[in-house]
Design a protein around this motif. Structure first.
Motif, PDB file in Angstrom:
ATOM      1  N   LEU A 164       0.854  -1.196   0.000  1.00  0.00           N
ATOM      2  CA  LEU A 164       0.000   0.000   0.000  1.00  0.00           C
ATOM      3  C   LEU A 164       0.891   1.247   0.000  1.00  0.00           C
ATOM      4  O   LEU A 164       1.308   1.730   1.052  1.00  0.00           O
ATOM      5  CB  LEU A 164      -0.922  -0.013   1.224  1.00  0.00           C
ATOM      6  N   TYR A 165       1.179   1.753  -1.183  1.00  0.00           N
ATOM      7  CA  TYR A 165       2.042   2.928  -1.306  1.00  0.00           C
ATOM      8  C   TYR A 165       1.261   4.208  -1.020  1.00  0.00           C
ATOM      9  O   TYR A 165       0.080   4.316  -1.336  1.00  0.00           O
ATOM     10  CB  TYR A 165       2.632   3.026  -2.716  1.00  0.00           C
ATOM     11  N   VAL A 166       1.960   5.183  -0.443  1.00  0.00           N
ATOM     12  CA  VAL A 166       1.461   6.550  -0.323  1.00  0.00           C
ATOM     13  C   VAL A 166       2.079   7.315  -1.495  1.00  0.00           C
ATOM     14  O   VAL A 166       3.289   7.228  -1.730  1.00  0.00           O
ATOM     15  CB  VAL A 166       1.895   7.184   1.015  1.00  0.00           C
ATOM     16  N   LYS A 167       1.242   8.066  -2.234  1.00  0.00           N
ATOM     17  CA  LYS A 167       1.729   8.744  -3.440  1.00  0.00           C
ATOM     18  C   LYS A 167       1.608  10.254  -3.304  1.00  0.00           C
ATOM     19  O   LYS A 167       0.723  10.751  -2.603  1.00  0.00           O
ATOM     20  CB  LYS A 167       0.919   8.288  -4.658  1.00  0.00           C
ATOM     21  N   ASP A 168       2.486  10.974  -3.993  1.00  0.00           N
ATOM     22  CA  ASP A 168       2.355  12.431  -4.047  1.00  0.00           C
ATOM     23  C   ASP A 168       1.407  12.816  -5.185  1.00  0.00           C
ATOM     24  O   ASP A 168       0.821  11.950  -5.847  1.00  0.00           O
ATOM     25  CB  ASP A 168       3.729  13.110  -4.173  1.00  0.00           C
ATOM     26  N   GLU A 169       1.281  14.114  -5.431  1.00  0.00           N
ATOM     27  CA  GLU A 169       0.302  14.567  -6.437  1.00  0.00           C
ATOM     28  C   GLU A 169       0.681  14.151  -7.860  1.00  0.00           C
ATOM     29  O   GLU A 169      -0.155  14.180  -8.760  1.00  0.00           O
ATOM     30  CB  GLU A 169       0.111  16.096  -6.369  1.00  0.00           C
ATOM     31  N   HIS A 170       1.929  13.730  -8.063  1.00  0.00           N
ATOM     32  CA  HIS A 170       2.360  13.276  -9.384  1.00  0.00           C
ATOM     33  C   HIS A 170       2.307  11.752  -9.509  1.00  0.00           C
ATOM     34  O   HIS A 170       2.748  11.208 -10.518  1.00  0.00           O
ATOM     35  CB  HIS A 170       3.788  13.755  -9.674  1.00  0.00           C
ATOM     36  N   GLY A 171       1.791  11.077  -8.481  1.00  0.00           N
ATOM     37  CA  GLY A 171       1.716   9.616  -8.513  1.00  0.00           C
ATOM     38  C   GLY A 171       3.007   8.921  -8.136  1.00  0.00           C
ATOM     39  O   GLY A 171       3.118   7.701  -8.226  1.00  0.00           O
ATOM     40  N   GLY A 216       5.916   6.879   0.232  1.00  0.00           N
ATOM     41  CA  GLY A 216       5.764   6.212   1.510  1.00  0.00           C
ATOM     42  C   GLY A 216       5.029   4.901   1.345  1.00  0.00           C
ATOM     43  O   GLY A 216       4.578   4.546   0.251  1.00  0.00           O
ATOM     44  N   CYS A 217       4.923   4.184   2.456  1.00  0.00           N
ATOM     45  CA  CYS A 217       4.246   2.896   2.459  1.00  0.00           C
ATOM     46  C   CYS A 217       3.540   2.720   3.798  1.00  0.00           C
ATOM     47  O   CYS A 217       4.077   3.108   4.842  1.00  0.00           O
ATOM     48  CB  CYS A 217       5.252   1.766   2.262  1.00  0.00           C
ATOM     49  N   GLN A 218       2.339   2.154   3.749  1.00  0.00           N
ATOM     50  CA  GLN A 218       1.603   1.821   4.970  1.00  0.00           C
ATOM     51  C   GLN A 218       1.547   0.304   5.104  1.00  0.00           C
ATOM     52  O   GLN A 218       1.230  -0.388   4.135  1.00  0.00           O
ATOM     53  CB  GLN A 218       0.191   2.391   4.932  1.00  0.00           C
TER      54      GLN A 218
END
Length: 151
Positions: free
Chosen positions: A55-62, A66-68
């Motif tokens: 489960l990646y955390v993405k910025d506004e550019h995809g 991060g990871c949860q």
């Protein structure tokens, strides 16, 4: 070490909270091309296979920043983390780190806190149960601090 200098992730850190949830975050390398995508792999013990973040955390550019993780089990061994990257323009340098998971755990508050105060002699009895934890066998390891504010 292969990969262009300055392309590996920076500021990598992880924290465990609510007993078994873990968040890892990082920022892109200062010289990483704009199309760089990062991938986190981790290994909780020598016996286990390396697994990629689910489960990646993405910025506004995809871009992955991060990871949860859920249902993380804290073991006595150190855990291996590795972030590599891919880009059409450049070879991305990988970043790796060994982390002892119990050192990055944020404890929950103590449970079932009660305070009974009496008039004569004036005094209070405050009781609680130790915080929830997935890894601490010895309850004597906990230290508590009571901060009493007089109103």
């Amino acid at each position: 070490v292969s990969g262009m200098p300055g392309t590996a992730v920076k500021n990598f850190s992880c924290v465990i909270y609510n007993v078994s949830l873990m968040n890892c975050t990082w920022s892109e390398g200062r010289d990483a091309p704009g199309d760089t995508q990062y991938f986190l792999y981790w290994k909780n013990s020598r016996e286990e296979e390396e697994t990629q973040c689910e489960l990646y955390v993405k910025d506004e550019h995809g871009r992955h920043i991060g990871c949860q993780f859920q249902n993380v089990t804290i073991k006595d061994t150190t855990t291996y983390f590795m972030v590599n990257g891919s880009s059409k323009d450049s070879v991305i340098r990988f970043y790796d780190e060994y982390i002892t998971l119990y050192k990055i755990g944020k404890l929950t508050a103590p449970l079932n806190i009660t305070a009974n105060c009496t008039g004569e002699p004036r005094g209070c009895v405050i009781e609680w149960q130790e915080p929830l934890t997935s890894h601490m066998e010895n309850k004597d390891c906990f230290q508590y601090e009571i901060d009493i504010k007089n109103k």
